[in-house]
Motif scaffolding. Sequence first.
Motif, short mmCIF file in Angstrom:
data_model
loop_
_atom_site.label_atom_id
_atom_site.label_comp_id
_atom_site.label_asym_id
_atom_site.label_seq_id
_atom_site.Cartn_x
_atom_site.Cartn_y
_atom_site.Cartn_z
N SER A 123 6.48 0.58 -6.64
CA SER A 123 5.55 0.96 -5.58
C SER A 123 5.28 2.46 -5.60
O SER A 123 4.16 2.89 -5.39
CB SER A 123 6.10 0.55 -4.21
OG SER A 123 5.17 0.85 -3.19
N TRP A 142 2.76 -2.36 -8.11
CA TRP A 142 2.28 -2.95 -6.87
C TRP A 142 1.20 -2.17 -6.12
O TRP A 142 0.18 -2.73 -5.74
CB TRP A 142 3.47 -3.17 -5.93
CG TRP A 142 3.18 -4.21 -4.89
CD1 TRP A 142 2.70 -4.01 -3.61
CD2 TRP A 142 3.32 -5.62 -5.04
NE1 TRP A 142 2.54 -5.20 -2.97
CE2 TRP A 142 2.92 -6.22 -3.83
CE3 TRP A 142 3.75 -6.44 -6.08
CZ2 TRP A 142 2.94 -7.60 -3.62
CZ3 TRP A 142 3.78 -7.81 -5.90
CH2 TRP A 142 3.37 -8.37 -4.68
N THR A 143 1.39 -0.89 -5.86
CA THR A 143 0.63 -0.25 -4.80
C THR A 143 -0.61 0.51 -5.27
O THR A 143 -1.73 0.24 -4.83
CB THR A 143 1.56 0.70 -4.00
OG1 THR A 143 2.69 -0.06 -3.55
CG2 THR A 143 0.86 1.30 -2.81
N HIS A 144 -0.45 1.47 -6.15
CA HIS A 144 -1.55 2.32 -6.59
C HIS A 144 -1.27 2.72 -8.03
O HIS A 144 -0.17 2.51 -8.54
CB HIS A 144 -1.66 3.57 -5.72
CG HIS A 144 -0.42 4.41 -5.69
ND1 HIS A 144 0.82 3.91 -5.36
CD2 HIS A 144 -0.21 5.72 -5.96
CE1 HIS A 144 1.73 4.88 -5.42
NE2 HIS A 144 1.14 5.99 -5.80
N SER A 274 -6.12 5.56 -0.57
CA SER A 274 -4.84 4.94 -0.25
C SER A 274 -4.97 3.43 -0.29
O SER A 274 -6.06 2.87 -0.06
CB SER A 274 -4.36 5.39 1.14
OG SER A 274 -3.10 4.83 1.43
N ALA A 275 -3.85 2.77 -0.57
CA ALA A 275 -3.81 1.31 -0.54
C ALA A 275 -3.46 0.79 0.85
O ALA A 275 -3.54 -0.43 1.08
CB ALA A 275 -2.78 0.80 -1.55
N MET A 302 1.97 4.49 2.13
CA MET A 302 1.57 3.32 1.35
C MET A 302 2.67 2.88 0.40
O MET A 302 2.77 1.70 0.06
CB MET A 302 0.27 3.58 0.59
CG MET A 302 0.30 4.60 -0.50
SD MET A 302 -1.22 4.50 -1.50
CE MET A 302 -1.26 6.14 -2.23
N VAL A 303 3.53 3.80 -0.03
CA VAL A 303 4.66 3.42 -0.89
C VAL A 303 5.61 2.51 -0.13
O VAL A 303 6.05 1.47 -0.64
CB VAL A 303 5.38 4.67 -1.40
CG1 VAL A 303 6.72 4.30 -2.04
CG2 VAL A 303 4.52 5.42 -2.40
N GLY A 306 4.14 -0.77 0.38
CA GLY A 306 4.15 -1.50 -0.89
C GLY A 306 5.52 -2.09 -1.19
O GLY A 306 5.63 -3.18 -1.76
N SER A 309 5.73 -5.18 1.00
CA SER A 309 4.84 -6.21 0.48
C SER A 309 5.39 -6.85 -0.79
O SER A 309 5.39 -8.08 -0.96
CB SER A 309 3.46 -5.60 0.22
OG SER A 309 2.57 -6.53 -0.35
N SER A 310 5.88 -6.03 -1.71
CA SER A 310 6.38 -6.54 -2.99
C SER A 310 7.65 -7.36 -2.81
O SER A 310 7.84 -8.40 -3.47
CB SER A 310 6.63 -5.39 -3.98
OG SER A 310 7.61 -4.50 -3.51
N MET A 344 -0.16 -5.48 3.77
CA MET A 344 -1.21 -5.21 2.79
C MET A 344 -2.19 -6.37 2.60
O MET A 344 -3.06 -6.30 1.74
CB MET A 344 -0.57 -4.84 1.45
CG MET A 344 0.22 -3.53 1.50
SD MET A 344 0.82 -2.96 -0.10
CE MET A 344 -0.73 -2.53 -0.92
#
Length: 402
Positions: A123, A142-144, A274-275, A302-303, A306, A309-310, A344
């Motif tokens: 992430s 995952w994130t960005h 940003s995600a 966002m990290v 993430g 979410s992951s 997310m």
Amino acid sequence: MRLVTACAVAALVICAAVPGSAQEKTLKIGVLNDQSGLYADMGGLGSVAAAKLAVEDSGLLEKGWKIEVVGADHQNKPDVASNVARRWFDVDGVDVITDVTNSAVALALSQLAREKNKVELVSGAATSELTGKACSPNTIHWTHDTWALANGTGKAIVQTGGDTWFFMTADYAFGHALERDTEAVVLKSGGKVLGKVLTPLNTADFSSFLLQAQSSGAKIVGLANSGVDTSNSIKQAAEFGIVEGGQKLAGLLVYITDVHAAGLPIAQGLILESAFYWDLNDGSRAFSERFAKAMNGRKPSMVQAGVYSSVVHYLKAVEALGDSKDGAAVVAKMKSMSTEDIAMGKGQIRVDGRKIHDMYLFEVKKPADSKGAWDYYTLRTTIPAAEAFRPLDQGGCPLVAN
């Protein structure tokens, strides 16, 4: 004696058949990131808290699973990270490592996870090489990533007149990748790069680099860094009057924690991608409220979103398989399932390990427009998932069929 032995064997068989004993399902999740340095705010202990929230929301604890979350500080050193990860995998029984801030660390651990057939859920790291030539059947990004950031922020800025650039680039894998990907977008969009300079990771003094950027005459000073390096760059740029002199800063990877550290009077007007943003929708607000309770009122980056979410999706895949010990099989199952969580929203995972979702272009608010702490962003546009990340056939990932 034979009777005793037979009874002992029978007892073992009975124990093995009893739920909650030998058949007990266990998982160990390792959060490996920077917990004391320049990336501690956007990842750090907040990512550990996010992973624990994901475990709570999985429902597996109520079903009798035993799940442990552990954390460690890799100090932004690939050798330190590799030593921790190897011990986790070989001795401590860790099944999956998540967050993994720092691209050099993430690339090193991707190979180790593949060697040990474990899982890496990235992430915090941003290099797009994780789903390019360095892709792995055991890693999901995952994130960005640097391609998404370059093609979102970079393209938008050039199209609105920011056509000459000077890069201040963090001197390691992430910074190099972000500069490379953004420069390609600037040139393709008709812009020019007037200069660039490499800056040491976690330096406290950006004055000489900012003077070079100022003297270049470039309209845009591209900050190819992140974390405390970004917030320090923004603060010191204000001291040199760079924005007042007509140049603009482009934060190519800016976290809400960076804006919080710099303050709205200095960060106002900054365009960033940003995600995730805590105030984006009902789901993000609900997750962020619970996160804030665990983190003394801080909103998630966002990290950290993430990581949550992951891990949520990882646990869904593990439950579906009924086994967490074959890392490649778990990742394959994750790829076969659509992703969805309150932080997310919905997404997909491609064969190269790239998780696909919408990205968002924000502008930092003026102090007068903010309603209070952490109310920092105004949404400028949504970049659809299909456009946000590098096309599958352009990354060079060996997992992608020609």
